[in-house]
Design a protein around this motif. Structure first.
Motif, short mmCIF file in Angstrom:
data_model
loop_
_atom_site.label_atom_id
_atom_site.label_comp_id
_atom_site.label_asym_id
_atom_site.label_seq_id
_atom_site.Cartn_x
_atom_site.Cartn_y
_atom_site.Cartn_z
N ASP A 1 0.81 -1.22 0.00
CA ASP A 1 0.00 0.00 0.00
C ASP A 1 0.85 1.28 0.00
O ASP A 1 0.32 2.38 0.08
N ASP A 2 2.16 1.13 -0.14
CA ASP A 2 3.07 2.29 -0.24
C ASP A 2 3.24 2.77 -1.70
O ASP A 2 4.08 3.63 -1.95
N ILE A 3 2.47 2.22 -2.63
CA ILE A 3 2.73 2.56 -4.04
C ILE A 3 2.48 4.04 -4.35
O ILE A 3 3.05 4.56 -5.30
N ARG A 4 1.68 4.74 -3.57
CA ARG A 4 1.44 6.16 -3.86
C ARG A 4 2.73 6.98 -3.75
O ARG A 4 2.97 7.89 -4.54
N VAL A 5 3.58 6.67 -2.76
CA VAL A 5 4.83 7.43 -2.63
C VAL A 5 5.78 7.06 -3.77
O VAL A 5 6.55 7.91 -4.24
N VAL A 6 5.71 5.83 -4.24
CA VAL A 6 6.52 5.44 -5.41
C VAL A 6 6.05 6.22 -6.63
O VAL A 6 6.86 6.69 -7.43
N GLU A 7 4.74 6.40 -6.76
CA GLU A 7 4.20 7.19 -7.87
C GLU A 7 4.68 8.64 -7.80
O GLU A 7 5.09 9.22 -8.82
N GLU A 8 4.67 9.22 -6.60
CA GLU A 8 5.17 10.59 -6.43
C GLU A 8 6.64 10.68 -6.82
O GLU A 8 7.06 11.61 -7.51
N ALA A 9 7.43 9.71 -6.37
CA ALA A 9 8.87 9.71 -6.67
C ALA A 9 9.13 9.53 -8.16
O ALA A 9 10.04 10.14 -8.71
N ALA A 10 8.33 8.69 -8.81
CA ALA A 10 8.50 8.46 -10.25
C ALA A 10 8.24 9.74 -11.04
O ALA A 10 8.82 9.94 -12.11
N GLY A 11 7.39 10.61 -10.51
CA GLY A 11 7.10 11.88 -11.18
C GLY A 11 8.15 12.96 -10.95
O GLY A 11 8.10 14.03 -11.56
N ASP A 12 9.10 12.69 -10.08
CA ASP A 12 10.17 13.63 -9.78
C ASP A 12 11.20 13.60 -10.92
O ASP A 12 11.50 12.54 -11.46
N ALA A 13 11.75 14.73 -11.25
CA ALA A 13 12.73 14.79 -12.35
C ALA A 13 14.05 14.11 -12.00
O ALA A 13 14.78 13.66 -12.88
N TYR A 14 14.40 14.02 -10.72
CA TYR A 14 15.72 13.54 -10.33
C TYR A 14 15.73 12.14 -9.71
O TYR A 14 16.62 11.34 -10.00
N ILE A 15 14.75 11.82 -8.85
CA ILE A 15 14.78 10.55 -8.12
C ILE A 15 14.95 9.33 -9.03
O ILE A 15 15.80 8.48 -8.75
N PRO A 16 14.22 9.19 -10.12
CA PRO A 16 14.41 8.01 -10.96
C PRO A 16 15.80 7.93 -11.62
O PRO A 16 16.24 6.84 -11.99
N LEU A 17 16.50 9.05 -11.73
CA LEU A 17 17.84 9.03 -12.32
C LEU A 17 18.87 8.40 -11.39
O LEU A 17 19.86 7.84 -11.85
N TYR B 1 19.04 7.83 0.20
CA TYR B 1 17.71 8.21 0.65
C TYR B 1 17.05 9.16 -0.35
O TYR B 1 17.73 9.81 -1.14
N TRP B 2 15.74 9.19 -0.31
CA TRP B 2 14.95 10.20 -1.02
C TRP B 2 13.65 10.40 -0.25
O TRP B 2 13.21 9.51 0.47
N VAL B 3 13.10 11.59 -0.38
CA VAL B 3 11.78 11.87 0.19
C VAL B 3 10.92 12.50 -0.90
O VAL B 3 11.42 13.19 -1.79
N ALA B 4 9.63 12.22 -0.83
CA ALA B 4 8.68 12.74 -1.81
C ALA B 4 8.58 14.26 -1.69
O ALA B 4 8.74 14.82 -0.60
N GLY B 5 8.34 14.90 -2.81
CA GLY B 5 8.29 16.35 -2.89
C GLY B 5 7.45 17.05 -1.83
O GLY B 5 7.92 18.03 -1.23
N PRO B 6 6.23 16.56 -1.54
CA PRO B 6 5.39 17.28 -0.57
C PRO B 6 5.95 17.36 0.85
O PRO B 6 5.54 18.22 1.62
#
Length: 182
Positions: A24-40, A100-105
């Motif tokens: 049920d943590d997939i929403r934060v993965v979705e937020e991170a995937a939308g980040d310009a840097y985290i997936p890199l 580490y990474w944290v979601a934008g919000p």
């Protein structure tokens, strides 16, 4: 490594806890995937779908099962909502790398530094790893300030250290030793 144990739940303080990933943590993965840097710089998918989010979480479980290290969801201690990720990856010669990474919000609230202090205490104290290391690009001021607030010491600049987004990038190298604990 082969001797990595189960991912524990760690109380980090300041309204944050570290815990194993859940589906049920997939929403934060979705937020991170939308980040310009985290997936890199991580294994977060560059194009998000629920299937990709689930695959990312299963990959975190598998890394632990394969003895490669510990991937924690950084979670809000109140509602247990995932806010980001922190990992501790033991290496040879008594070292471990931390990422580490944290979601934008939730950026700017000290979440990364709080998580980093908790995983450092655990890695240096409980696991008795002599040296923790992390690498941060010089432009990523928020990340290196979080590392410094968590007691990591900048040791230098590694020129052209890592390829990110198709180009070689410089990285600051930071370390934390048992003697550096708060």
């Amino acid at each position: 490594m082969g001797d990595v144990g189960k991912v524990p739940v760690l109380s980090a303080g300041d309204g944050v806890r570290l815990r194993p990933w859940r589906l049920d943590d997939i929403r934060v993965v979705e937020e991170a995937a939308g980040d310009a840097y985290i997936p890199l710089i991580t294994s977060v998918p560059t194009t998000y779908s629920d299937a990709e989010g689930v695959a990312f979480i299963r990959q975190q479980w598998q890394r632990n099962a394969d003895g490669l290290g510990y991937s924690f969801a950084i979670a809000d201690a109140g509602d247990d909502r995932a806010l980001g990720q922190i990992g501790l990856w033991p290496k040879e010669y008594g070292r471990a790398s931390v990422g580490y990474w944290v979601a934008g919000p939730v950026r700017g609230r000290g979440v990364a530094g709080t998580a980093l202090r908790a995983v450092s205490r655990w890695g240096l104290g409980e696991l008795a790893i002599p040296r923790l290391e992390l690498h941060v690009e010089p432009w990523n001021t928020a990340s290196w300030k979080a590392a410094e607030r968590a007691g990591f010491v900048r040791e230098g600049l590694l020129r052209s250290w890592q390829e990110i987004g198709g180009e070689r990038r410089d990285m600051y190298v930071y370390s934390k030793l048992l003697a550096d604990l708060d």
